[in-house]
Design an enzyme around this catalytic site. Structure first.
Site, mmCIF file in Angstrom:
data_model
loop_
_atom_site.group_PDB
_atom_site.id
_atom_site.type_symbol
_atom_site.label_atom_id
_atom_site.label_comp_id
_atom_site.label_asym_id
_atom_site.label_seq_id
_atom_site.Cartn_x
_atom_site.Cartn_y
_atom_site.Cartn_z
ATOM 1 C CG ASN A 12 -1.713 1.258 1.379
ATOM 2 O OD1 ASN A 12 -1.728 2.097 0.471
ATOM 3 N ND2 ASN A 12 -2.405 1.405 2.510
ATOM 4 C CD1 TRP A 13 3.495 1.078 -3.070
ATOM 5 C CD2 TRP A 13 3.462 2.401 -4.896
ATOM 6 N NE1 TRP A 13 4.200 0.441 -4.058
ATOM 7 C CE2 TRP A 13 4.206 1.231 -5.182
ATOM 8 C CE3 TRP A 13 3.307 3.369 -5.883
ATOM 9 C CZ2 TRP A 13 4.789 1.016 -6.441
ATOM 10 C CZ3 TRP A 13 3.888 3.148 -7.127
ATOM 11 C CH2 TRP A 13 4.619 1.989 -7.393
ATOM 12 C CE LYS A 14 -0.241 3.213 4.837
ATOM 13 N NZ LYS A 14 -0.207 3.309 6.286
ATOM 14 C CG HIS A 96 -5.869 1.968 5.175
ATOM 15 N ND1 HIS A 96 -5.455 2.885 6.109
ATOM 16 C CD2 HIS A 96 -4.843 1.095 5.025
ATOM 17 C CE1 HIS A 96 -4.215 2.575 6.492
ATOM 18 N NE2 HIS A 96 -3.824 1.493 5.841
ATOM 19 C CD GLU A 98 -3.037 5.503 6.774
ATOM 20 O OE1 GLU A 98 -3.016 5.566 5.539
ATOM 21 O OE2 GLU A 98 -2.126 4.975 7.453
ATOM 22 C CD GLU A 167 -3.483 -2.334 7.271
ATOM 23 O OE1 GLU A 167 -2.419 -2.611 6.720
ATOM 24 O OE2 GLU A 167 -4.048 -1.242 7.123
ATOM 25 N N GLY A 173 2.555 2.309 10.818
ATOM 26 C CA GLY A 173 3.527 3.387 10.676
ATOM 27 C C GLY A 173 4.232 3.757 11.971
ATOM 28 C CB SER A 211 5.214 -1.844 12.027
ATOM 29 O OG SER A 211 4.825 -0.503 12.287
ATOM 30 N N GLY A 232 2.883 -1.124 4.269
ATOM 31 C CA GLY A 232 2.936 0.306 3.987
ATOM 32 C C GLY A 232 4.359 0.737 3.661
ATOM 33 N N GLY A 233 5.027 1.326 4.642
ATOM 34 C CA GLY A 233 6.348 1.923 4.431
ATOM 35 C C GLY A 233 7.336 1.024 3.696
HETATM 36 P P1 13P Z 1 3.064 0.387 7.673
HETATM 37 O O1 13P Z 1 3.560 -0.914 7.086
HETATM 38 O O2 13P Z 1 3.807 1.577 7.200
HETATM 39 O O3 13P Z 1 2.935 0.297 9.163
HETATM 40 O O4 13P Z 1 1.557 0.583 7.120
HETATM 41 C C1 13P Z 1 0.649 -0.439 7.237
HETATM 42 C C2 13P Z 1 -0.558 -0.084 6.460
HETATM 43 O O5 13P Z 1 -1.304 0.803 6.826
HETATM 44 C C3 13P Z 1 -0.801 -0.820 5.209
HETATM 45 O O6 13P Z 1 -2.075 -0.587 4.722
#
Ligand code: 13P
Length: 250
Positions: A12-14, A96, A98, A167, A173, A211, A232-233
């Protein structure tokens, strides 16, 4: 039972990237040889065409990070599942945390988005997860069950077609990942809930996100009900993302 489930690792590149930076990242992913897992990247909408072009004829798939609940019409700023399907999207992340937190998306809207995606042949990756306050109040089970229940009821006999991602909000994050045992405990609850709803529960893939890094992926993926990850990251670095895919040994 779990042997039947091939692992799935989704990046997930966000809201990260640029045309130039994506070229590099996608090139790094293209260079990967065969992977022991299914893998996909969910990119920002403007870069779907770029992902589709660069990942064509590779084993990697691509998807979006959201999808409208509506089919078409006067919904300024929204992107429909039909449009995603036009770009060869295999997956759409919905719900998600967010989006739930920053865009006030409720359980029913998330369920409607999942249904809209499925109706166009795009597999929804439905995210559920509790906040730290909810965990500390002992509400984890109630929260994730409520979130999943809305989607199960809306998808009805198609519920077995979705991918679910657990999640925990406090792990996203933050570098504070859930332990494999904590994650497995919630995944087992979700699997039980799905078993009561669909005969496909044991073939469904339940991803963990929060994470996930190359050094903790293998222990998470070794859990019986963890069928991959939503990353994510670490999905922004080709080598890290591929290392996580390679941690999926079964
Ligand atoms: P991180 O891997 O950066 O914690 O993000 C997880 C996430 O929200 C994937 O959708």
């Amino acid at each position: 039972m779990s042997e039947a489930r091939r692992k799935l690792v989704v990046g997930n590149w966000k809201m990260h990237g640029s045309h130039a930076a994506n070229e590099q990242l996608l090139e790094g992913l293209r260079a990967a040889g065969p992977l022991p897992a299914d893998a996909a990247v969910c990119v920002p909408f403007p870069y779907l065409a770029q992902a589709a072009e660069r990942l064509a004829r590779t084993a990697l798939q691509w998807g979006s990070q959201d999808c409208s609940a509506h089919e078409q019409g006067a919904y300024t700023g929204e992107v429909s599942a039909a449009m995603l399907a036009d770009f060869g999207c295999r997956y759409a992340i919905v719900g998600h945390s967010e989006r739930r937190a920053l865009h006030a998306e409720g359980d029913q809207l998330v369920a409607d988005k999942a249904q809209a995606a499925l109706a166009r042949g795009v597999t929804p990756i439905v995210c559920v997860g509790e906040t730290l306050t909810q965990r500390e109040a002992g509400e984890t089970e109630a929260v994730v069950k409520r979130q999943l229940s809305a989607v199960i009821h809306t998808l009805a006999h198609c519920a077995g077609e979705m991918v679910v991602a657990y999640e925990p909000v406090w792990a996203i994050g933050t570098g504070r990942t859930a332990t494999p045992e904590q994650a497995q405990a919630v995944h087992a609850l979700l699997r039980a809930q799905l078993r009561a709803a669909t005969p496909r529960a044991d073939q469904m893939r339940l991803l963990y996100g929060g994470s996930v890094k190359p050094d903790n992926a293998a222990s998470l993926f070794a859990q019986p009900d963890i069928d991959g990850g939503l990353i994510g990251g670490a999905s922004l670095k080709a080598q890290d993302f591929l290392a996580i895919c390679r941690a999926a040994v079964r």
